[in-house]
Design an enzyme around this catalytic site. Sequence first.
Site, PDB file in Angstrom:
ATOM      1  N   HIS A 184      17.796  -1.417  35.706  1.00 14.73           N
ATOM      2  CA  HIS A 184      17.146  -2.725  35.104  1.00 14.73           C
ATOM      3  C   HIS A 184      17.537  -2.610  33.560  1.00 14.73           C
ATOM      4  CE1 HIS A 184      14.558   0.648  34.167  1.00 14.73           C
ATOM      5  NE2 HIS A 184      13.882  -0.133  33.258  1.00 14.73           N
ATOM      6  N   ASP A 208      15.040  -3.707  30.473  1.00 16.15           N
ATOM      7  CA  ASP A 208      13.452  -3.788  30.206  1.00 16.15           C
ATOM      8  C   ASP A 208      13.287  -5.403  29.773  1.00 16.15           C
ATOM      9  OD1 ASP A 208      12.902  -1.151  30.683  1.00 16.15           O
ATOM     10  OD2 ASP A 208      13.459  -0.669  28.277  1.00 16.15           O
ATOM     11  N   HIS A 230      19.287   0.541  32.366  1.00 13.97           N
ATOM     12  CA  HIS A 230      19.105   2.032  32.557  1.00 13.97           C
ATOM     13  C   HIS A 230      18.547   2.424  33.899  1.00 13.97           C
ATOM     14  CE1 HIS A 230      15.725   0.021  30.535  1.00 13.97           C
ATOM     15  NE2 HIS A 230      15.021   1.123  30.881  1.00 13.97           N
ATOM     16  N   ARG A 239       7.476   5.021  24.767  1.00 20.55           N
ATOM     17  CA  ARG A 239       8.293   3.997  24.395  1.00 20.55           C
ATOM     18  C   ARG A 239       7.770   2.970  23.707  1.00 20.55           C
ATOM     19  NH1 ARG A 239       9.985  -0.040  29.398  1.00 20.55           N
ATOM     20  NH2 ARG A 239       8.661  -1.506  28.011  1.00 20.55           N
TER      21      ARG A 239
END
Length: 292
Positions: free
Chosen positions: A115, A117, A270, A286
């Site tokens: 995917h 983000d 990723h 994150r």
Amino acid sequence: MGNAPANELSEKSIETRRIATAVGAEVKGIDLKRPLSSAQVEDLHRALGENGILLFRNAELTPEQHVAFSSQFGELEAHVIGDFALPGRPEIFVVSNVKEDGKLKGAVYAGQYWHSDLSYMKTPSLGSLLLCREMPEIGGDTMFANMYMAYDTLSETIKQFIGGLSAVHDYSHAYDTYFAHLKERPPLTAEARARTPPVEHPMVRVHPVTRRRALYVNPGFTKGIVGMPKEESQPILEMLFRHSTRQEFIYRHKWQVNDMIFWDNRCVMHYALADYDFSVRRHMHRTTIAGK
Ligand code: OGA
Ligand code: MN
């Protein structure tokens, strides 16, 4: 970050060393705890677009320092699901299998599929900075795929065909597929759903810094092609997903505690590998840079 003096200006404002064939450079020569010079910010933006991911080793940053460092690259964005945030720090999204008093400290099973983000938002994210706090000794790597290479290696016929098309991205797609059987990831609430309606994005995007074209569809959130029934779009998307995850386009990162990776959501996908013992703690923080 406070009043710490800014990083020294030098002719070469950052040092980068390529770490893999497909994606990735390690950055050295900067103090992550001090404000960056504008030349360094600009050089890091360029290095990010050129290398797809930037690795910083020994990033021993507090949550405040992580936020301060990240904020230099753009506005930070809080996740649609507030439960995954670090308490009192909405800018930090916690990816974790750690439980405290029976409650998970963050998103578990996050990103265990290819995917980019926030591709499901109207304005998708520029990039994310993931800081490794705890990691099992074995497993738990993250893979990154170079979507410039994916685009460049398509035939001219397919490039032309998809060049004029847009795809539909939808956060609920991940819930309908990857999370469907996980009790730790119950369906999206009506409120989260209302904030993530399906959106459309061109299947090929031009990176604003490098001006290179990158393929922009991903198995996690892309559920169709605009103007096509599923019967037609699904085989095309599957071909593109298979093509873009060829081994030669991928870098697989083995995390050390205090590694921080800044990845570019505009030109890499990723995938978090779920190949480790889930009773061993894996805990990551994150920050997410908003796109424009
Ligand atoms: C993320 C994600 C990857 C990982 O935080 O966006 O996909 O390896 N996590 O935990
Ligand atoms: Mn992710």
